[in-house]
Enzyme design. Structure first.
Site, mmCIF file in Angstrom:
data_model
loop_
_atom_site.group_PDB
_atom_site.id
_atom_site.type_symbol
_atom_site.label_atom_id
_atom_site.label_comp_id
_atom_site.label_asym_id
_atom_site.label_seq_id
_atom_site.Cartn_x
_atom_site.Cartn_y
_atom_site.Cartn_z
ATOM 1 N N ASP A 19 27.589 34.169 58.254
ATOM 2 C CA ASP A 19 27.207 33.091 57.343
ATOM 3 C C ASP A 19 25.747 33.287 56.963
ATOM 4 O O ASP A 19 24.841 32.975 57.733
ATOM 5 C CB ASP A 19 27.423 31.750 58.042
ATOM 6 C CG ASP A 19 27.187 30.562 57.118
ATOM 7 O OD1 ASP A 19 26.782 30.782 55.965
ATOM 8 O OD2 ASP A 19 27.394 29.423 57.560
ATOM 9 N N LEU A 20 25.519 33.830 55.756
ATOM 10 C CA LEU A 20 24.167 34.186 55.314
ATOM 11 C C LEU A 20 23.678 33.166 54.295
ATOM 12 O O LEU A 20 24.158 33.127 53.166
ATOM 13 C CB LEU A 20 24.171 35.595 54.707
ATOM 14 C CG LEU A 20 24.778 36.700 55.592
ATOM 15 C CD1 LEU A 20 24.759 38.033 54.863
ATOM 16 C CD2 LEU A 20 24.044 36.797 56.924
ATOM 17 N N GLU A 21 22.733 32.338 54.712
ATOM 18 C CA GLU A 21 22.211 31.303 53.826
ATOM 19 C C GLU A 21 20.740 31.075 54.126
ATOM 20 O O GLU A 21 20.116 31.834 54.860
ATOM 21 C CB GLU A 21 23.025 30.018 53.970
ATOM 22 C CG GLU A 21 23.219 29.545 55.410
ATOM 23 C CD GLU A 21 24.136 28.335 55.481
ATOM 24 O OE1 GLU A 21 23.727 27.288 54.953
ATOM 25 O OE2 GLU A 21 25.228 28.444 56.066
ATOM 26 N N GLU A 22 20.174 30.019 53.508
ATOM 27 C CA GLU A 22 18.747 29.760 53.663
ATOM 28 C C GLU A 22 18.395 29.466 55.123
ATOM 29 O O GLU A 22 19.170 28.850 55.840
ATOM 30 C CB GLU A 22 18.340 28.561 52.800
ATOM 31 C CG GLU A 22 18.459 28.804 51.313
ATOM 32 C CD GLU A 22 18.046 27.592 50.491
ATOM 33 O OE1 GLU A 22 18.060 26.472 51.038
ATOM 34 O OE2 GLU A 22 17.691 27.768 49.320
ATOM 35 N N TYR A 25 18.679 34.353 54.172
ATOM 36 C CA TYR A 25 19.158 35.257 53.129
ATOM 37 C C TYR A 25 18.117 35.495 52.037
ATOM 38 O O TYR A 25 18.336 36.272 51.117
ATOM 39 C CB TYR A 25 20.498 34.790 52.587
ATOM 40 C CG TYR A 25 20.537 33.798 51.445
ATOM 41 C CD1 TYR A 25 21.545 33.875 50.501
ATOM 42 C CD2 TYR A 25 19.603 32.770 51.317
ATOM 43 C CE1 TYR A 25 21.633 32.966 49.460
ATOM 44 C CE2 TYR A 25 19.690 31.858 50.282
ATOM 45 C CZ TYR A 25 20.697 31.960 49.351
ATOM 46 O OH TYR A 25 20.788 31.061 48.326
#
Length: 331
Positions: A19-22, A25
């Site tokens: 899960d690549l998010e703020e 990322y």
């Protein structure tokens, strides 16, 4: 990759999602490290399902999400799917989410040079049930809209955050607030989870292995309970010499041994003796589906002694496809 591999080994994982998010990322080095680790895990673990999830926007995904795709291509890495999370970003219902998925589909074709069908087959969606962090509302009808899109276009993943929120608040709208433990919409338990079960039925995995529970003598006519099967309310099964009726949707809850009381015991099948569970001279504590056991833990169940091979919870001794428990023989 080595740290992730330890987790895969310990829990015998069949799938893993990155899960690549703020804010991570937005860091290209961090993204390269995560994608590189995912690629190594895919290469070293035959059959492991690897997915990459990133933020969703009305245009599919944003600048940093596009970087995730571009970097994956430069690494020569193709996971089983790329998923977006179409919530918390100005969405309004299922129609706006499927529009974003169409935009993301175009990004996948343009980035990887895939055909339309290949892009759909590598595309997934991760939703949020009920009220989102940003106050967007995604009730059951909107989940159905996205499910219809996912099944008709052949998407490879349909999931949501989170099962822990798949229950009604008190009051149902939670006074207009978002909760981490309930959905903030009117619902019965597990309504949103049922959409994922329907998606799995639309693209069936390999048939689950048959239960290893030994058939009981007598006249039980209900099919034997299987921990891998999803049962709806009113379904009847036989287990441990008794007939049981499900009160609501359930999967993996052992009849007679779960804290929610999912199953109604209709009594022993005609001609069947009532087993004692732990039975005989067992001195070990009886197995409990709600207890978390570490590797080496010993329990009694169905008249046998069992030893856990690794961490486990809810896996019935003698009746799970992973073979979590070692049968040490009868008491």
């Amino acid at each position: 990759a080595a740290a992730y591999q330890q987790v895969i080994n310990k829990y015998a994982l069949k799938a893993i999602d990155f899960d690549l998010e703020e804010p991570e990322y937005e860091n290209l080095t961090a993204i390269n490290n995560e994608l590189g680790a995912a690629q190594i895990l895919q290469r070293n673990n035959s059959g492991l399902y690897v997915s990459i999830t990133t933020a969703g926007t009305p245009s599919g995904t944003g600048f940093f999400g596009q970087n995730v795709l571009t970097n994956a291509k430069s690494l020569g890495f193709t996971p089983n799917n790329f998923s977006i999370m179409p919530f918390d970003n100005g969405f309004s219902g299922g129609a706006s989410q499927t529009a974003a998925l169409e935009q993301f589909h175009t990004l996948l074709m343009n980035t990887f040079g895939w055909t339309s069908s290949n892009a759909y087959n590598h595309e997934g969606v991760s939703l949020m049930n009920g009220r989102s962090d940003a106050g967007e509302m995604f009730p059951q009808s909107e989940f159905q809209t996205v499910l219809n899109y996912a099944t008709s276009h052949g998407l490879s993943r349909y999931t949501f955050w989170s099962v822990n929120r798949d229950r009604q608040c008190s009051p149902p709208d939670n006074n207009g607030r978002t909760s981490g433990t309930c959905s903030s919409v009117a619902q019965t338990p597990w309504e949103f989870t049922k959409f994922t079960a329907r998606f799995a039925g639309a693209t069936p995995p390999q048939s689950p292995p048959p239960t290893t529970e030994s058939p009981k003598p007598g006249s039980c006519t209900a099919p034997p309970w299987n921990s891998s099967t999803a049962y709806t309310g009113g379904s009847q099964v036989s287990f441990n010499g008794h007939t049981w009726t499900a009160k609501w949707w359930t999967q993996g809850d052992t009849p007679g041994n779960n804290s929610q009381g999912v199953w109604t015991d209709n009594g022993a099948c005609s001609g069947n003796p009532t087993p004692t569970g732990g039975g005989g001279t067992c001195t070990l504590p009886p197995w409990n589906s709600s207890t978390a056991y570490t590797g080496g833990s010993q329990v009694s169940f169905n008249g046998h002694k069992w030893t856990a091979k690794w961490w486990t919870q809810g896996d019935t001794p003698g009746n799970n496809s992973q073979g979590v428990w070692t049968d040490n023989g009868t008491c």
